[in-house]
Design a protein around this motif. Structure first.
Motif: not given
Lengths: 246, 144
Positions: B45, B48, B86, B89, B97-98, B101, B105-106
């Motif tokens: 983590d 990242e 983070r 999260l 959370r997904s 993300t 993030y994606e």
């Protein structure tokens, strides 16, 4: 001003500083290749950004070109009324047909009543073909002509129409005008609806042989067969005679 | 407040010079990493977040105001916020959370997330809105 006593306290508090130091040392070390990975990711992001900008740069000229093309298409296309695909698409087309001028009949009106009464039934009994001949000034739209909607045709075309070939189409037009359109005053225009079906060559029923035609063909085939048999007989007779002579 | 070296560094960063970026990473990398690791125990983590911090720095360098703080403080602030997000999260349920993300993030679109999760885009949008609010509350709780 206020920071100074705190700063002195921090410098004096050696125990706390040692504790922080120890905790820092206990933390996991920074990976050696982390910066390299970071720089690689930065490069990737930069490439993505450049590609995105290029896509945007390519997109707007295309949009502008499409808009210009649409504008040109809108301004340069002829109005709907002048489009010539009415007949070819098989859609019914409204055709304006001149009502025959009855200049010759005008003097008949002046004839006494008895005479007109006797003439009237005669006129009704005239067959349609004769009527066609009587009414040469009627405008007949050709199936392939590009201007079926024109109200007035030139004189030359009128002459062609007089010598018109497709009698059936004329008859159809004639009969439909006679049936559906009430008599209008002289010089006024009548509207007739024509479709592709009104043109004889395009009628599906004309693609097939009629029973009369089939009977005629059978008869002709039989006659031809008989003639062929007679010819064969003559040939054989001739050869027999020759052989006898020998 | 800002030294000459930092001024040159900021100029280079604003011109998106790779040299300046490399220098920035070498100069403040260790400090950022230790700060992130302190807040996030997992090294993965932390790595990242470390990368995200520097990417944000390079992207938003034009928003940096020399009058307000030094470059180091500005970078630390970004690192702190990223680490807090983070950490927060981790307190979210897996679904939320997904979603966060995927969206942040994606960088997936709402339409794509809707396709992935097999739910309507409007539902995803409203869920994202609610999750954002929840995340803010969690961050406030962690800070306090």
């Amino acid at each position: 001003m206020k920071e100074d006593p705190i700063e002195t306290l921090r410098q004096q508090d050696t125990n706390l500083r040692d504790a922080i130091k120890l905790e820092e040392e206990a933390l996991p070390p920074m990976p050696a290749d982390l910066n390299a990975r970071l720089m690689q990711r930065v490069e990737e992001e930069r490439a993505k950004e450049v590609a995105k900008r290029r896509r945007v740069r390519m997109f707007w000229p295309l949009v502008a070109a499409a808009c210009v093309a649409a504008l040109i298409a809108v301004f340069l296309t002829p109005p709907k009324g002048t489009l010539e695909d009415g007949m070819s698409a098989g859609k019914p087309v409204a055709v304006k047909v001149d009502k025959p001028k009855r200049e010759k009949e005008v003097p008949q009106v002046e004839v006494p009543q008895k005479a007109t009464q006797t003439e009237a039934p005669q006129r009704i009994s005239i067959p349609s073909e004769e009527k066609v001949a009587e009414q040469p000034k009627m405008k007949r739209p050709a199936a392939t002509t590009s201007r079926p909607l024109l109200a007035q045709k030139p004189v030359a075309e009128k002459a062609v129409a007089e010598n018109a070939v497709a009698e059936e189409a004329v008859a159809v037009v004639e009969s439909s005008t006679e049936q559906s359109i009430p008599e209008t005053p002289r010089g006024e225009m009548a509207t007739v609806t024509l479709t592709e079906r009104d043109i004889p060559i395009t009628r599906p029923e004309n693609y097939q042989y009629t029973p009369e035609e089939i009977a005629l063909m059978k008869k002709q085939a039989n006659e031809a067969y008989l003639k062929w048999v007679e010819l064969e007989l003559e040939i054989s007779k001739y050869t027999l005679e020759k052989m006898a002579q020998k | 407040m800002v030294t000459d070296i930092e001024t040159n560094l900021i100029e280079g960063l604003r011109e998106h010079s790779p040299k300046a970026q490399q220098m920035m990473v070498e100069r403040y990398g260790r400090h950022v990493f230790s700060q992130v690791v302190r807040l996030l125990p997992s090294v993965e983590d932390a790595e990242e977040v470390y990368q995200d911090v520097f990417l944000k720095v390079f992207l938003n360098i034009n928003r940096y105001d020399e009058e307000k703080a030094s470059l180091k403080s500005w970078v630390s602030r970004i690192a702190y916020n990223e680490s807090m997000i983070r950490a927060a999260l981790k307190h979210l349920p897996p679904e939320e959370r997904s979603l966060i993300t995927m969206f942040y993030y994606e960088e997936m679109s709402v339409k794509d997330i809707a396709y992935v999760t097999d739910s309507p885009p409007n539902t995803i949008a409203s869920k994202l809105f609610r999750t954002r609010k929840k995340l803010c509350k969690i961050i406030q709780m962690i800070q306090s």
